[in-house]
Write an enzyme that holds these catalytic residues in place. Sequence first.
Site, mmCIF file in Angstrom:
data_model
loop_
_atom_site.group_PDB
_atom_site.id
_atom_site.type_symbol
_atom_site.label_atom_id
_atom_site.label_comp_id
_atom_site.label_asym_id
_atom_site.label_seq_id
_atom_site.Cartn_x
_atom_site.Cartn_y
_atom_site.Cartn_z
ATOM 1 N N LYS A 233 -45.086 -89.732 17.970
ATOM 2 C CA LYS A 233 -43.992 -89.031 17.304
ATOM 3 C C LYS A 233 -42.949 -90.025 16.823
ATOM 4 O O LYS A 233 -42.428 -90.819 17.602
ATOM 5 C CB LYS A 233 -43.352 -88.012 18.254
ATOM 6 C CG LYS A 233 -42.164 -87.258 17.641
ATOM 7 C CD LYS A 233 -41.666 -86.164 18.576
ATOM 8 C CE LYS A 233 -40.374 -85.518 18.076
ATOM 9 N NZ LYS A 233 -39.905 -84.429 18.957
ATOM 10 N N ASP B 237 -40.033 -83.421 25.800
ATOM 11 C CA ASP B 237 -39.811 -84.800 25.341
ATOM 12 C C ASP B 237 -38.945 -85.501 26.381
ATOM 13 O O ASP B 237 -37.748 -85.234 26.488
ATOM 14 C CB ASP B 237 -39.103 -84.817 23.982
ATOM 15 C CG ASP B 237 -40.018 -84.422 22.830
ATOM 16 O OD1 ASP B 237 -41.092 -83.833 23.093
ATOM 17 O OD2 ASP B 237 -39.655 -84.687 21.665
ATOM 18 N N LYS C 6 -43.268 -91.338 21.879
ATOM 19 C CA LYS C 6 -42.258 -91.042 20.861
ATOM 20 C C LYS C 6 -41.322 -92.232 20.734
ATOM 21 O O LYS C 6 -40.928 -92.832 21.733
ATOM 22 C CB LYS C 6 -41.499 -89.777 21.272
ATOM 23 C CG LYS C 6 -40.316 -89.395 20.389
ATOM 24 C CD LYS C 6 -39.679 -88.101 20.889
ATOM 25 C CE LYS C 6 -38.353 -87.795 20.210
ATOM 26 N NZ LYS C 6 -37.731 -86.548 20.698
#
Length: 220
Positions: free
Chosen positions: A180, A89, A151
């Site tokens: 996400k 991430d 995300k």
Amino acid sequence: MKLNKYIDHTLLKQDAKKKQIDSLLSEAREYDFASVCVNPTWVEHAKKGLEGTDAKVCTVVGFPLGATTSAVKAFETKEAIQNGADEIDMVINVGALKSGNLALVESDIRAVVEASGDKLVKVIIEACLLTDQEKIVVCQLAQKAGADFVKTSTGFSTGGATIADVRLMCETVGSDMGVKAAGGARSYADALAFVEAGATRIGTSAGVAILKGELADGDY
């Protein structure tokens, strides 16, 4: 719906102790979460702790500000994968986006994608700092750079995921990428709402409470 498989069970606090990480891993084994998300220093420990399970080890790169150079992010990515990370991430260069330097934003993401090999890359856009147009643009750049997910948030800035942001991001990337939602799910109802809005993964420290239908007191 098996919400557990949407959840990245998360502990990214800088003062996290080993016993807290061990609890996170134990919960991931018990509840069969999609992954645990930990800081890079805990990746090797997490990998060992999840042996024999389906849970992935997720870690963060350029976290939480996204202000390190692309070379540093690429190195972080390679080292994390060597230590056992399955998913990365990464945080975008928010300042570059705000300055209109889209080439740098894209190349920064691409550096991590290329360093990741066949591992999953999620691009944290820090939506709370962006206009809707900037959110659209950076999602398109992440898609162009070959990332797997976008995300919403680090959980360390001024706000977490919102339903509106998840919908906008889903509309922008379509079915080609995952989305996400992070930093906004504190209850079963929250998590379900994000999934219904299109989220394919949820980053939260409240995974156990969510599955128990309880309101959590965590911020991330």
